[in-house]
Design a protein around this motif. Sequence first.
Motif, PDB file in Angstrom:
ATOM      1  N   GLY A  54       0.851  -1.182   0.000  1.00  0.00           N
ATOM      2  CA  GLY A  54       0.000   0.000   0.000  1.00  0.00           C
ATOM      3  C   GLY A  54       0.885   1.228   0.000  1.00  0.00           C
ATOM      4  N   SER A  55       0.410   2.326  -0.571  1.00  0.00           N
ATOM      5  CA  SER A  55       1.202   3.558  -0.666  1.00  0.00           C
ATOM      6  C   SER A  55       0.628   4.626   0.254  1.00  0.00           C
ATOM      7  N   ALA A  56       1.542   5.404   0.860  1.00  0.00           N
ATOM      8  CA  ALA A  56       1.089   6.448   1.786  1.00  0.00           C
ATOM      9  C   ALA A  56       1.985   7.689   1.681  1.00  0.00           C
ATOM     10  N   PRO A  57       1.759   8.541   0.681  1.00  0.00           N
ATOM     11  CA  PRO A  57       0.828   8.401  -0.430  1.00  0.00           C
ATOM     12  C   PRO A  57       1.528   7.837  -1.664  1.00  0.00           C
ATOM     13  N   GLY A  89       6.095  10.696   0.804  1.00  0.00           N
ATOM     14  CA  GLY A  89       5.621  11.598   1.846  1.00  0.00           C
ATOM     15  C   GLY A  89       5.807  11.108   3.255  1.00  0.00           C
ATOM     16  N   GLY A  90       6.690  10.134   3.462  1.00  0.00           N
ATOM     17  CA  GLY A  90       6.845   9.557   4.784  1.00  0.00           C
ATOM     18  C   GLY A  90       7.195  10.560   5.859  1.00  0.00           C
ATOM     19  N   PHE A  91       8.051  11.511   5.522  1.00  0.00           N
ATOM     20  CA  PHE A  91       8.470  12.493   6.510  1.00  0.00           C
ATOM     21  C   PHE A  91       7.553  13.720   6.520  1.00  0.00           C
ATOM     22  N   LEU A  92       6.352  13.547   5.936  1.00  0.00           N
ATOM     23  CA  LEU A  92       5.241  14.487   6.144  1.00  0.00           C
ATOM     24  C   LEU A  92       4.141  13.821   6.961  1.00  0.00           C
ATOM     25  N   ILE A  93       3.748  12.619   6.565  1.00  0.00           N
ATOM     26  CA  ILE A  93       2.585  11.996   7.205  1.00  0.00           C
ATOM     27  C   ILE A  93       2.821  11.722   8.688  1.00  0.00           C
ATOM     28  N   VAL A  94       4.087  11.496   9.087  1.00  0.00           N
ATOM     29  CA  VAL A  94       4.343  11.226  10.506  1.00  0.00           C
ATOM     30  C   VAL A  94       4.170  12.470  11.369  1.00  0.00           C
ATOM     31  N   PHE A 152      -1.314   4.322   9.706  1.00  0.00           N
ATOM     32  CA  PHE A 152      -0.717   3.847   8.458  1.00  0.00           C
ATOM     33  C   PHE A 152       0.605   3.127   8.700  1.00  0.00           C
ATOM     34  N   ASP A 153       1.022   2.977   9.964  1.00  0.00           N
ATOM     35  CA  ASP A 153       2.374   2.496  10.249  1.00  0.00           C
ATOM     36  C   ASP A 153       2.351   1.268  11.145  1.00  0.00           C
ATOM     37  N   PHE A 154       3.383   1.117  11.976  1.00  0.00           N
ATOM     38  CA  PHE A 154       3.505  -0.092  12.797  1.00  0.00           C
ATOM     39  C   PHE A 154       2.459  -0.185  13.897  1.00  0.00           C
ATOM     40  N   ARG A 155       1.618   0.815  14.044  1.00  0.00           N
ATOM     41  CA  ARG A 155       0.480   0.689  14.949  1.00  0.00           C
ATOM     42  C   ARG A 155      -0.498  -0.360  14.446  1.00  0.00           C
ATOM     43  N   ALA A 193      10.731   4.945   3.570  1.00  0.00           N
ATOM     44  CA  ALA A 193      10.527   6.394   3.640  1.00  0.00           C
ATOM     45  C   ALA A 193      11.833   7.088   3.270  1.00  0.00           C
ATOM     46  N   ASP A 194      11.731   8.128   2.448  1.00  0.00           N
ATOM     47  CA  ASP A 194      12.922   8.824   1.957  1.00  0.00           C
ATOM     48  C   ASP A 194      13.273  10.019   2.821  1.00  0.00           C
ATOM     49  N   THR A 195      14.423   9.954   3.462  1.00  0.00           N
ATOM     50  CA  THR A 195      14.933  11.110   4.191  1.00  0.00           C
ATOM     51  C   THR A 195      15.397  12.208   3.237  1.00  0.00           C
ATOM     52  N   HIS A 196      15.695  11.854   1.984  1.00  0.00           N
ATOM     53  CA  HIS A 196      16.184  12.883   1.057  1.00  0.00           C
ATOM     54  C   HIS A 196      15.056  13.625   0.340  1.00  0.00           C
ATOM     55  N   LYS A 197      13.813  13.357   0.737  1.00  0.00           N
ATOM     56  CA  LYS A 197      12.712  14.176   0.227  1.00  0.00           C
ATOM     57  C   LYS A 197      12.287  15.136   1.345  1.00  0.00           C
TER      58      LYS A 197
END
Length: 574
Positions: free
Chosen positions: A292-295, A326-331, A343-346, A355-359
């Motif tokens: 699944g994609s987020a986003p 968008g990993g470092f936005l959605i968190v 959307f995560d380990f919950r 998740a890309d730290t370089h975005k």
Amino acid sequence: MEQLVTRVWSLLEATGLGPHVLHITALGHRVLEAVDSSCADLRPWQLLLVSCVCTLVLVRAYRIVHQPESLHSRVKKAFFRMVRRLPYLSTTIQGRVDDALHEMSKSLVSLPPGSSYLTRLPEQGLSAEAVISALRPYKEMGNADWKQGFVSGTVYHGEDKLTELLVKAYGEFAWSNPLHPDVFPGVRKMEAEIVAMSLDLFHGGPEACGTVTSGGTESILMACKAYRDMALARGVTQPEIVAPESCHAAFNKAAHYFGMTLRHVPLDPRTMQVDIRAMRRAIGKNTAMLVGSAPQFPHGIIDPIEKISALGVVAGVPVHVDACLGGFLIVFMDAAGFPLPPFDFRLPGVTSISADTHKYGYAPKGSSVVLYSSPLIRHFQYFVAPDWMGGIYASPSIAGSRPGAIMAATWAAMVHHGRSGYVEATRKIVTTARLLGERLRTVPGLYVFGEPLVSVVAVGSHDFDIFRLSDALMVRGWHLNTLQFPSSIHIAVTLLHTRPGIAEKLLGDITSCVAEIMLTPTAKTTGKGAIYGMAQSIPDRSLITEITHGFLDCMFSTRLPEPSQRLHNSPGTQ
């Protein structure tokens, strides 16, 4: 035994199935008698030969049908290869392809007047000052003004002060290599801390773990490799990835590299989320992972991760969440005032996240993380060669040697921003993206795909060729992303777009361009957008692959091909 048979027969008679069973049994006897009579005159060696031949034919047929690439796709490719062998068509098609490649070469490889390519080392090395001076023309090439926010995505921060910090951090560790943690223990510590901080953001449990990679593609490749090896370990011989049609192309690459089958699941055309019922039907005995994609990249839509997680739990299949974009936005969206469903380990079914730290983590390019719920899964990602003559060789990901300087710069970006910095950046970006989405819905002739909640807004049109809008905006300096199947364009909002006046200028230019286009809505685009439109209409996708190979060749070229040069040995022309 006789009592058991009697009881079974009584049960069959009670249910009315007795006569049907007798009929089937009699039919079976007649078939066996027919087979016996047809083989009565055959000698033993003939029976053995027929059995072997039939077995080989069945095995061959099974291998033809069951391959990573679908039978339909292979038949389609074979048909177009045959068509391209026809004398007149072969010459005509290859001529068109060569002309397109030549025009592409002129566009990409040509240099400004007075410039030339450096193809040999200078006899004497340049001084540091001379090197910096020689670099300036390279920096000034191109006309995309990303610093003013005219480019979609690509550069996610760009502020000079952060650049200075990252360059200093990089310089402090320019010669370091995480492959040698005994020599560079500080780099090992920073890498472990990057993973730990990321796990905290994605609610990793006490057993959660991960690695740092060179980017989103490698993070996705590593997750797929881990799940492939997990599937092989439990006896699956043809592991499959079940993923939405909108998943990143890195999953195609992973399937290609690792001999897996990628089963694409269609989207709900209204929401652009993956169709959960179709995903449920796609799960089988060979399924190695769900995605699944987020986003997701094309339209910025978050798939229903909770439902995918539930599918994974019921089917006993691991679930990977691709949050590269968008990993470092959605968190940080909950803290920024934009709450999202889990959307995560919950979620109990989610076993890995990329998740890309370089975005939106604002680290330099070449940095991403892949996270796992358990060390057992991460072990399947690793590669170990215990018997190498050079010693025991082990690497956590694809690369052997890795740039420790990137670890240092990524660590610096994360601790420099802190939670408060990331929350504030997220608030600005999501506010701007939602403003764009709301306003673009009001532009006559346009529609917005789904409900984009994060940073990407995609638009299409039922009234005109949307690539005309892309070309018109390019004339005004905007560089947006062009998409296909369906035709659309999108903007990935970055911090550069949150500056005062940038979003308003983009909206104004879009409104103006659309109004002009709607004067002649049926006209076709004649600019670069025409290439995408044409590419979608070509049924022989090998042509697109061949032209794309030419594009990639141009990336490394220092000379123009002769106008008469023909690629007679290109795939599919023999």
